[in-house]
Design an enzyme around this catalytic site. Structure first.
Site, PDB file in Angstrom:
ATOM      1  N   SER A 163       0.823  -1.209   0.000  1.00 41.29           N
ATOM      2  CA  SER A 163       0.000   0.000   0.000  1.00 41.29           C
ATOM      3  C   SER A 163       0.863   1.268   0.000  1.00 41.29           C
ATOM      4  O   SER A 163       1.607   1.504  -0.941  1.00 41.29           O
ATOM      5  CB  SER A 163      -0.960  -0.039   1.191  1.00 41.29           C
ATOM      6  OG  SER A 163      -1.959   0.947   1.082  1.00 41.29           O
TER       7      SER A 163
ATOM      8  N   ASP B  76      -8.564  -5.895  -5.722  1.00 41.16           N
ATOM      9  CA  ASP B  76      -8.307  -4.625  -5.047  1.00 41.16           C
ATOM     10  C   ASP B  76      -8.873  -3.477  -5.864  1.00 41.16           C
ATOM     11  O   ASP B  76      -8.444  -3.235  -6.996  1.00 41.16           O
ATOM     12  CB  ASP B  76      -6.805  -4.437  -4.852  1.00 41.16           C
ATOM     13  CG  ASP B  76      -6.460  -3.102  -4.184  1.00 41.16           C
ATOM     14  OD1 ASP B  76      -7.350  -2.551  -3.500  1.00 41.16           O
ATOM     15  OD2 ASP B  76      -5.320  -2.648  -4.331  1.00 41.16           O
TER      16      ASP B  76
ATOM     17  N   HIS C  52      -6.298  -6.093  -1.643  1.00 35.90           N
ATOM     18  CA  HIS C  52      -5.301  -5.033  -1.474  1.00 35.90           C
ATOM     19  C   HIS C  52      -4.077  -5.564  -0.741  1.00 35.90           C
ATOM     20  O   HIS C  52      -2.968  -5.061  -0.914  1.00 35.90           O
ATOM     21  CB  HIS C  52      -5.930  -3.872  -0.699  1.00 35.90           C
ATOM     22  CG  HIS C  52      -5.048  -2.660  -0.600  1.00 35.90           C
ATOM     23  ND1 HIS C  52      -4.662  -1.915  -1.691  1.00 35.90           N
ATOM     24  CD2 HIS C  52      -4.473  -2.059   0.483  1.00 35.90           C
ATOM     25  CE1 HIS C  52      -3.892  -0.911  -1.298  1.00 35.90           C
ATOM     26  NE2 HIS C  52      -3.763  -0.978   0.013  1.00 35.90           N
TER      27      HIS C  52
END
Length: 463
Positions: free
Chosen positions: A178, A387, A439
């Site tokens: 991320s 994601d 994600h």
């Protein structure tokens, strides 16, 4: 008791001989065993604080894990940085690449069969200030940004090596997910440029990295349309109202904010995609559009209930259980964490007084990646196809642009076992898309993430 024996015992109390003859001060105590740790998992564990700014009282917490079996001395050191910004890397290790995950009642640990520990030593660093158990005695330090976070991480590593000198010659892999798309490239460039010490940075591994936030948000609309979660009418309106960013000159447009109409259209798309009226709750679903979130609560765990929700092969309650486990007094004591005895509960992500500079979040990270590739530093990125927060379709566009700027040829696309596809740009840049991955691919498709990482380690080891 003779004087020689007294001297020996005194020395033993001050130092513990570990790491092939290197001394480690006992203020960073070796963790003999975490509460509920399974006996069959044999690892060396250390944790503690590094003061990155003594004047302000700013300190970063870390957790080091080594495989107990040899040849751990031959393995690289992987530095894991979790995104957010403001999430705990240490906590993330207990739901991703570390050796343990929490048990169903969150009062114990279970082996993580997909840990990266067999192929690398793992160093998790809670950064920036306010993440996990990292803290400052100066309230203004909780207003963070990329520059100071990176500067603190460099200071951390220089001081950490003084405590663990045996790692000075190890190969370094920088990894994370991320917002680590900012942390990791920035740190890699700074370590390579460091005049005080030669860091052996050998490569980067990034999961669903945030590289160009505003373009990634536009890619979310494209992603939702491709999944038939929104119709073409609302997508076209978003592109017409919001697509004011010049992709070829992103850095100059970084300060552009969405218009009110643009933001409202994006909220409308999210609400339609998940049939949820609250756009903030709908946005939370973007991290994994395939699976529904955990419905358990901390109160359930306090009552001794087991909390787990398996959806498409993934336990969706692991983060909730980690929050509970890290708040147990015996766990904090074993970790040597929360040394200031702060009154607020430990949280995996974001403290109430935590802040981060918005313009830094919007910043274009392709130049930082470009510098690394020009130095022949290998970069492997993996993106989960479920994601919607940082969609693979956006990341593919970013890397294509980067490859074109560097004159890198798209060489191959291979379908691999486990639903992975590989896109290679030249010799040093690879993208893996992971079917069924959210994600956080390391949590949702851990075997595929381990496969990608193992091959990455093998490749750089043979380079």
């Amino acid at each position: 008791m003779n004087s020689l024996l007294v001297a020996f015992l005194t020395t033993f109390l001050l130092f513990e001989l570990v790491h092939g003859g290197q001394f480690v001060p006992l203020d960073d105590v070796k963790i003999d065993k975490l509460p509920g740790q399974p006996v069959e998992i044999n690892v060396k564990q250390f944790s503690g604080y590094i003061d990155v700014d003594k004047d302000s009282g700013r300190s970063f917490f870390y957790y080091l894990v080594q495989p107990a079996k040899q040849p751990s001395n031959d393995l690289p050191l992987t530095i894991w940085l979790t995104g957010g910004p403001g999430c705990s890397s240490v906590g993330d290790g207990f739901s991703s690449v570390g050796p343990f995950v929490t048990s169903a009642n969150a009062r114990g640990l279970q082996p993580n069969p997909y840990s990266w520990i067999d192929v690398s030593n793992l160093l998790f660093i809670d950064s920036p200030t306010g993440s996990g158990w990292s803290y400052s005695n100066t309230s203004s330090d909780y207003k963070n940004g990329d520059y100071r976070t990176n500067k603190d991480l460099v200071t951390f590593m220089l001081k950490w090596y003084k405590k663990f000198p045996c790692f000075k010659s190890r190969d370094i892999i920088l990894a994370g997910s991320s917002y680590a798309g900012h942390f990791v490239p920035n740190l890699a460039n700074s370590l390579l440029d460091c005049k005080d010490f030669k860091f052996n940075v050998k490569g980067l591994t990034l999961g669903n990295p945030l590289l160009r936030r505003k373009l990634d948000e536009l890619a979310t609309s494209e992603f939702l349309l491709s999944r038939k979660m929104i119709d073409s009418e609302i997508h076209n309106k978003i592109m017409q109202e919001c697509n004011t960013i010049d992709e070829d000159n992103y850095g100059a447009k970084v300060a552009v904010n969405w218009t009110k109409n643009c933001s409202q259209l994006m909220d409308k798309a999210l609400s339609a995609a998940f049939n949820i009226t609250d756009p903030r709750m709908a946005q939370g679903r973007l991290f994994d559009v395939l699976r529904k979130p955990c419905k358990g609560t901390l109160e359930d765990l306090k009552l001794g209930k087991e909390v787990a929700k398996i959806s498409h092969g993934v336990d969706m309650c692991v983060n909730l259980r980690t929050d509970f486990y890290f708040n147990l007094p015996e766990v904090q004591k074993a970790f040597h964490g929360n040394r200031t005895n702060l009154p607020y509960p430990w949280k995996g992500c974001i403290m109430s007084n935590f802040a981060y500079t918005k313009t830094d979040i919007d910043f274009d990270m392709l130049p930082a990646l470009k510098r690394l590739l020009q130095k022949s530093i290998p970069i492997t990125i993996f993106s989960g196809l479920e994601d919607g927060m940082v969609p693979a379709v956006g990341t593919q566009k970013h890397l294509k642009k980067l490859a074109e700027e560097l004159g890198l040829k798209f060489t191959k696309k291979e379908s691999l076992n486990g639903g992975c596809s590989r896109y290679s740009y030249g010799d040093f840049l690879n993208l893996f898309t992971v079917k069924g991955g959210s994600h956080h691919v390391t949590a949702s498709r851990p075997s595929q993430a381990l496969y990608i990482f193992k091959n990455f380690v093998l490749k750089i080891g043979n380079a």
